[in-house]
Design a protein around this motif. Sequence first.
Motif, PDB file in Angstrom:
ATOM      1  N   GLY A  21       0.780  -1.228   0.000  1.00  0.00           N
ATOM      2  CA  GLY A  21       0.000   0.000   0.000  1.00  0.00           C
ATOM      3  C   GLY A  21       0.814   1.283   0.000  1.00  0.00           C
ATOM      4  O   GLY A  21       0.261   2.361   0.187  1.00  0.00           O
ATOM      5  N   ARG A  22       2.116   1.202  -0.223  1.00  0.00           N
ATOM      6  CA  ARG A  22       2.964   2.398  -0.233  1.00  0.00           C
ATOM      7  C   ARG A  22       2.745   3.180  -1.520  1.00  0.00           C
ATOM      8  O   ARG A  22       2.515   2.610  -2.572  1.00  0.00           O
ATOM      9  N   ASP A  23       2.849   4.500  -1.417  1.00  0.00           N
ATOM     10  CA  ASP A  23       2.674   5.372  -2.577  1.00  0.00           C
ATOM     11  C   ASP A  23       4.036   5.668  -3.196  1.00  0.00           C
ATOM     12  O   ASP A  23       4.835   6.395  -2.599  1.00  0.00           O
ATOM     13  N   PRO A  24       4.327   5.130  -4.383  1.00  0.00           N
ATOM     14  CA  PRO A  24       5.637   5.381  -4.989  1.00  0.00           C
ATOM     15  C   PRO A  24       5.853   6.840  -5.377  1.00  0.00           C
ATOM     16  O   PRO A  24       6.980   7.270  -5.561  1.00  0.00           O
ATOM     17  N   HIS A  25       4.781   7.629  -5.461  1.00  0.00           N
ATOM     18  CA  HIS A  25       4.889   9.036  -5.842  1.00  0.00           C
ATOM     19  C   HIS A  25       4.930   9.966  -4.628  1.00  0.00           C
ATOM     20  O   HIS A  25       4.948  11.184  -4.790  1.00  0.00           O
ATOM     21  N   ALA A  26       4.959   9.424  -3.407  1.00  0.00           N
ATOM     22  CA  ALA A  26       4.922  10.254  -2.198  1.00  0.00           C
ATOM     23  C   ALA A  26       6.199  11.075  -2.024  1.00  0.00           C
ATOM     24  O   ALA A  26       6.166  12.162  -1.471  1.00  0.00           O
ATOM     25  N   GLY A  27       7.326  10.569  -2.496  1.00  0.00           N
ATOM     26  CA  GLY A  27       8.586  11.303  -2.411  1.00  0.00           C
ATOM     27  C   GLY A  27       8.966  11.882  -3.755  1.00  0.00           C
ATOM     28  O   GLY A  27       8.333  11.620  -4.773  1.00  0.00           O
ATOM     29  N   ARG A  28      10.018  12.699  -3.766  1.00  0.00           N
ATOM     30  CA  ARG A  28      10.461  13.311  -5.012  1.00  0.00           C
ATOM     31  C   ARG A  28      11.401  12.415  -5.807  1.00  0.00           C
ATOM     32  O   ARG A  28      11.346  12.378  -7.021  1.00  0.00           O
ATOM     33  N   ARG A  29      12.319  11.718  -5.118  1.00  0.00           N
ATOM     34  CA  ARG A  29      13.347  10.949  -5.809  1.00  0.00           C
ATOM     35  C   ARG A  29      13.247   9.471  -5.446  1.00  0.00           C
ATOM     36  O   ARG A  29      12.934   9.127  -4.316  1.00  0.00           O
ATOM     37  N   VAL A  30      13.532   8.635  -6.430  1.00  0.00           N
ATOM     38  CA  VAL A  30      13.545   7.188  -6.225  1.00  0.00           C
ATOM     39  C   VAL A  30      14.806   6.608  -6.859  1.00  0.00           C
ATOM     40  O   VAL A  30      15.438   7.239  -7.704  1.00  0.00           O
ATOM     41  N   ALA A  31      15.139   5.407  -6.436  1.00  0.00           N
ATOM     42  CA  ALA A  31      16.217   4.633  -7.056  1.00  0.00           C
ATOM     43  C   ALA A  31      15.569   3.415  -7.693  1.00  0.00           C
ATOM     44  O   ALA A  31      14.706   2.772  -7.089  1.00  0.00           O
ATOM     45  N   VAL A  32      15.961   3.101  -8.916  1.00  0.00           N
ATOM     46  CA  VAL A  32      15.420   1.939  -9.627  1.00  0.00           C
ATOM     47  C   VAL A  32      16.567   0.989  -9.932  1.00  0.00           C
ATOM     48  O   VAL A  32      17.637   1.411 -10.384  1.00  0.00           O
ATOM     49  N   TYR A  33      16.335  -0.292  -9.639  1.00  0.00           N
ATOM     50  CA  TYR A  33      17.319  -1.321  -9.938  1.00  0.00           C
ATOM     51  C   TYR A  33      16.603  -2.596 -10.338  1.00  0.00           C
ATOM     52  O   TYR A  33      15.435  -2.789 -10.029  1.00  0.00           O
ATOM     53  N   ARG A  34      17.322  -3.458 -11.030  1.00  0.00           N
ATOM     54  CA  ARG A  34      16.741  -4.714 -11.494  1.00  0.00           C
ATOM     55  C   ARG A  34      16.696  -5.707 -10.336  1.00  0.00           C
ATOM     56  O   ARG A  34      17.704  -5.986  -9.703  1.00  0.00           O
ATOM     57  N   ASN A  35      15.496  -6.225 -10.053  1.00  0.00           N
ATOM     58  CA  ASN A  35      15.316  -7.240  -9.027  1.00  0.00           C
ATOM     59  C   ASN A  35      15.369  -8.584  -9.736  1.00  0.00           C
ATOM     60  O   ASN A  35      14.425  -8.979 -10.414  1.00  0.00           O
ATOM     61  N   LEU A  36      16.487  -9.269  -9.599  1.00  0.00           N
ATOM     62  CA  LEU A  36      16.691 -10.526 -10.321  1.00  0.00           C
ATOM     63  C   LEU A  36      15.790 -11.644  -9.816  1.00  0.00           C
ATOM     64  O   LEU A  36      15.478 -12.575 -10.545  1.00  0.00           O
ATOM     65  N   HIS A  37      15.349 -11.569  -8.565  1.00  0.00           N
ATOM     66  CA  HIS A  37      14.466 -12.594  -8.014  1.00  0.00           C
ATOM     67  C   HIS A  37      13.037 -12.455  -8.534  1.00  0.00           C
ATOM     68  O   HIS A  37      12.356 -13.445  -8.780  1.00  0.00           O
ATOM     69  N   LYS A  38      12.576 -11.216  -8.694  1.00  0.00           N
ATOM     70  CA  LYS A  38      11.207 -10.970  -9.152  1.00  0.00           C
ATOM     71  C   LYS A  38      11.096 -10.806 -10.658  1.00  0.00           C
ATOM     72  O   LYS A  38      10.007 -10.787 -11.201  1.00  0.00           O
ATOM     73  N   GLY A  39      12.230 -10.605 -11.337  1.00  0.00           N
ATOM     74  CA  GLY A  39      12.184 -10.371 -12.773  1.00  0.00           C
ATOM     75  C   GLY A  39      11.483  -9.063 -13.098  1.00  0.00           C
ATOM     76  O   GLY A  39      10.794  -8.946 -14.104  1.00  0.00           O
ATOM     77  N   ALA A  40      11.663  -8.072 -12.235  1.00  0.00           N
ATOM     78  CA  ALA A  40      11.022  -6.769 -12.394  1.00  0.00           C
ATOM     79  C   ALA A  40      11.988  -5.693 -11.913  1.00  0.00           C
ATOM     80  O   ALA A  40      13.073  -5.993 -11.416  1.00  0.00           O
ATOM     81  N   TRP A  41      11.579  -4.447 -12.058  1.00  0.00           N
ATOM     82  CA  TRP A  41      12.355  -3.322 -11.555  1.00  0.00           C
ATOM     83  C   TRP A  41      11.849  -2.989 -10.160  1.00  0.00           C
ATOM     84  O   TRP A  41      10.649  -2.871  -9.952  1.00  0.00           O
ATOM     85  N   SER A  42      12.745  -2.842  -9.203  1.00  0.00           N
ATOM     86  CA  SER A  42      12.366  -2.408  -7.858  1.00  0.00           C
ATOM     87  C   SER A  42      12.522  -0.902  -7.781  1.00  0.00           C
ATOM     88  O   SER A  42      13.483  -0.333  -8.319  1.00  0.00           O
ATOM     89  N   ILE A  43      11.579  -0.251  -7.089  1.00  0.00           N
ATOM     90  CA  ILE A  43      11.584   1.195  -6.927  1.00  0.00           C
ATOM     91  C   ILE A  43      11.703   1.488  -5.441  1.00  0.00           C
ATOM     92  O   ILE A  43      10.822   1.122  -4.652  1.00  0.00           O
ATOM     93  N   LYS A  44      12.789   2.141  -5.052  1.00  0.00           N
ATOM     94  CA  LYS A  44      13.069   2.444  -3.654  1.00  0.00           C
ATOM     95  C   LYS A  44      12.965   3.951  -3.438  1.00  0.00           C
ATOM     96  O   LYS A  44      13.564   4.730  -4.189  1.00  0.00           O
ATOM     97  N   ALA A  45      12.200   4.383  -2.434  1.00  0.00           N
ATOM     98  CA  ALA A  45      12.040   5.802  -2.126  1.00  0.00           C
ATOM     99  C   ALA A  45      13.332   6.339  -1.514  1.00  0.00           C
ATOM    100  O   ALA A  45      13.925   5.710  -0.642  1.00  0.00           O
ATOM    101  N   LEU A  46      13.755   7.520  -1.950  1.00  0.00           N
ATOM    102  CA  LEU A  46      14.941   8.160  -1.390  1.00  0.00           C
ATOM    103  C   LEU A  46      14.586   9.327  -0.482  1.00  0.00           C
ATOM    104  O   LEU A  46      15.459   9.880   0.182  1.00  0.00           O
ATOM    105  N   ASP A  47      13.318   9.708  -0.478  1.00  0.00           N
ATOM    106  CA  ASP A  47      12.833  10.725   0.448  1.00  0.00           C
ATOM    107  C   ASP A  47      11.343  10.500   0.659  1.00  0.00           C
ATOM    108  O   ASP A  47      10.787   9.530   0.146  1.00  0.00           O
ATOM    109  N   GLY A  48      10.707  11.347   1.422  1.00  0.00           N
ATOM    110  CA  GLY A  48       9.278  11.193   1.682  1.00  0.00           C
ATOM    111  C   GLY A  48       8.991  10.212   2.805  1.00  0.00           C
ATOM    112  O   GLY A  48       9.902   9.753   3.499  1.00  0.00           O
TER     113      GLY A  48
END
Length: 141
Positions: A21-48
């Motif tokens: 239920g987290r809002d990925p748009h709640a912060g201004r900056r994010v870090a994106v990296y390849r999640n090899l276990h999920k086969g998807a891109w993970s989006i990590k909040a850097l603020d907010g």
Amino acid sequence: MTAQASQEPTMTANIIHPVQGRDPHAGRRVAVYRNLHKGAWSIKALDGPHKGTVVAHAQVVGLLDCAMHVRIAAQQRIAAGAAREVHAWIVGRLSEVTLDQPTRLVYRPHERPEFYLAITGRPVHTAAAVLFTDHAYVNAA
């Protein structure tokens, strides 16, 4: 691996799946990296409100005002045969992205300690926009 170049603009309609239920748009900056276990891109909040946590996973996502980050000590351990760990990511602002001349951006920790263009080998440290789909793409410069 092959590089992709196109004369047609490439656009993304972000396909983001929030985590717990987290809002990925709640912060201004994010870090994106390849999640090899999920086969998807993970989006990590850097603020907010969710700073420092993974807020979503995505099959397609776009970032603006991007900077590439590699933790060199971790990259060297992985190149020497250590277990995988998250040590390279791209920071930016979540956005819909249009690329006029998309070129594949790659990161291969066993070969080089930086992100680079697949077609030319030129290192890339910043980009106006990055489009993450099956691979990561930037505008050819």
